[in-house]
Design a protein around this motif. Structure first.
Motif, mmCIF file in Angstrom:
data_model
loop_
_atom_site.group_PDB
_atom_site.id
_atom_site.type_symbol
_atom_site.label_atom_id
_atom_site.label_comp_id
_atom_site.label_asym_id
_atom_site.label_seq_id
_atom_site.Cartn_x
_atom_site.Cartn_y
_atom_site.Cartn_z
ATOM 1 N N MET A 1 0.224 13.639 4.296
ATOM 2 C CA MET A 1 0.411 12.198 4.394
ATOM 3 C C MET A 1 0.185 11.815 5.849
ATOM 4 N N THR A 2 -0.645 10.878 6.090
ATOM 5 C CA THR A 2 -0.946 10.463 7.448
ATOM 6 C C THR A 2 -0.372 9.086 7.720
ATOM 7 N N THR A 3 -0.415 8.727 8.982
ATOM 8 C CA THR A 3 0.031 7.400 9.392
ATOM 9 C C THR A 3 -0.733 6.318 8.636
ATOM 10 N N ASP A 4 -2.025 6.516 8.456
ATOM 11 C CA ASP A 4 -2.835 5.511 7.759
ATOM 12 C C ASP A 4 -2.404 5.323 6.306
ATOM 13 N N LEU A 5 -2.035 6.414 5.652
ATOM 14 C CA LEU A 5 -1.580 6.304 4.261
ATOM 15 C C LEU A 5 -0.232 5.605 4.180
ATOM 16 N N VAL A 6 0.658 5.924 5.109
ATOM 17 C CA VAL A 6 1.960 5.250 5.151
ATOM 18 C C VAL A 6 1.744 3.760 5.405
ATOM 19 N N ARG A 7 0.882 3.451 6.361
ATOM 20 C CA ARG A 7 0.601 2.050 6.682
ATOM 21 C C ARG A 7 0.021 1.317 5.469
ATOM 22 N N ALA A 8 -0.851 1.965 4.715
ATOM 23 C CA ALA A 8 -1.439 1.337 3.529
ATOM 24 C C ALA A 8 -0.376 0.997 2.496
ATOM 25 N N ILE A 9 0.578 1.889 2.315
ATOM 26 C CA ILE A 9 1.680 1.615 1.384
ATOM 27 C C ILE A 9 2.484 0.419 1.865
ATOM 28 N N TRP A 10 2.803 0.399 3.140
ATOM 29 C CA TRP A 10 3.588 -0.718 3.680
ATOM 30 C C TRP A 10 2.838 -2.034 3.522
ATOM 31 N N CYS A 11 1.546 -2.039 3.836
ATOM 32 C CA CYS A 11 0.754 -3.262 3.686
ATOM 33 C C CYS A 11 0.799 -3.760 2.251
ATOM 34 N N ARG A 12 0.575 -2.859 1.332
ATOM 35 C CA ARG A 12 0.568 -3.236 -0.086
ATOM 36 C C ARG A 12 1.926 -3.766 -0.524
ATOM 37 N N GLU A 13 2.984 -3.035 -0.207
ATOM 38 C CA GLU A 13 4.321 -3.417 -0.666
ATOM 39 C C GLU A 13 4.845 -4.684 0.016
ATOM 40 N N LEU A 14 4.432 -4.903 1.269
ATOM 41 C CA LEU A 14 4.844 -6.115 1.992
ATOM 42 C C LEU A 14 3.903 -7.287 1.750
ATOM 43 N N GLY A 15 2.772 -7.027 1.070
ATOM 44 C CA GLY A 15 1.809 -8.087 0.807
ATOM 45 C C GLY A 15 1.123 -8.589 2.067
ATOM 46 N N ARG A 16 0.827 -7.665 2.973
ATOM 47 C CA ARG A 16 0.193 -8.017 4.258
ATOM 48 C C ARG A 16 -1.148 -7.305 4.387
ATOM 49 N N ASP A 17 -2.038 -7.928 5.142
ATOM 50 C CA ASP A 17 -3.338 -7.312 5.407
ATOM 51 C C ASP A 17 -3.224 -6.225 6.464
ATOM 52 N N GLU A 18 -2.292 -6.365 7.372
ATOM 53 C CA GLU A 18 -2.151 -5.418 8.479
ATOM 54 C C GLU A 18 -0.684 -5.281 8.859
ATOM 55 N N VAL A 19 -0.303 -4.056 9.178
ATOM 56 C CA VAL A 19 1.024 -3.758 9.704
ATOM 57 C C VAL A 19 0.811 -2.833 10.889
ATOM 58 N N GLY A 20 1.356 -3.215 12.029
ATOM 59 C CA GLY A 20 1.237 -2.382 13.220
ATOM 60 C C GLY A 20 2.155 -1.179 13.150
ATOM 61 N N LEU A 21 1.835 -0.167 13.911
ATOM 62 C CA LEU A 21 2.639 1.062 13.905
ATOM 63 C C LEU A 21 4.089 0.821 14.278
ATOM 64 N N ASP A 22 4.322 -0.135 15.171
ATOM 65 C CA ASP A 22 5.676 -0.392 15.650
ATOM 66 C C ASP A 22 6.260 -1.699 15.136
ATOM 67 N N ASP A 23 5.614 -2.324 14.149
ATOM 68 C CA ASP A 23 6.170 -3.536 13.555
ATOM 69 C C ASP A 23 7.406 -3.177 12.736
ATOM 70 N N ASP A 24 8.462 -3.929 12.936
ATOM 71 C CA ASP A 24 9.716 -3.678 12.233
ATOM 72 C C ASP A 24 9.634 -4.196 10.796
ATOM 73 N N PHE A 25 9.963 -3.335 9.860
ATOM 74 C CA PHE A 25 9.938 -3.656 8.438
ATOM 75 C C PHE A 25 10.695 -4.947 8.134
ATOM 76 N N PHE A 26 11.882 -5.088 8.706
ATOM 77 C CA PHE A 26 12.722 -6.247 8.409
ATOM 78 C C PHE A 26 12.175 -7.518 9.056
ATOM 79 N N ALA A 27 11.595 -7.391 10.243
ATOM 80 C CA ALA A 27 10.985 -8.542 10.912
ATOM 81 C C ALA A 27 9.758 -9.037 10.146
ATOM 82 N N LEU A 28 9.129 -8.157 9.384
ATOM 83 C CA LEU A 28 7.969 -8.522 8.568
ATOM 84 C C LEU A 28 8.365 -9.148 7.233
#
Length: 76
Positions: free
Chosen positions: A1-28
């Motif tokens: 599992m890579t950072t890119d795969l984790v980021r893809a899951i977060w983008c999908r689940e948060l409904g966002r096009d992009e999530v930065g590495l240090d973006d806070d889940f709750f702030a998003l």
């Protein structure tokens, strides 16, 4: 599992096009229901069960990826 795969899951689940590495889940706009979706995605897509408390403790893509790597769940 890579950072890119984790980021893809977060983008999908948060409904966002992009999530930065240090973006806070709750702030998003993340909340517990979305977090459960991320937890489920890790199980379904990668066969990795991440305790929900670790998702709360690691609210960024970078920190949860580091946790996964420390647990030898991920390969980079």
């Amino acid at each position: 599992m890579t950072t890119d795969l984790v980021r893809a899951i977060w983008c999908r689940e948060l409904g966002r096009d992009e999530v930065g590495l240090d973006d806070d889940f709750f702030a998003l706009g993340g909340q517990s229901v979305i977090m459960v979706g991320i937890q489920r995605a890790f199980i379904v897509e990668f066969g990795v069960e991440v305790p929900i408390d670790q998702l709360f403790r690691n609210p960024t893509v970078a920190s949860i990826t580091a946790y996964l790597q420390s647990q030898q769940f991920a390969t980079q």
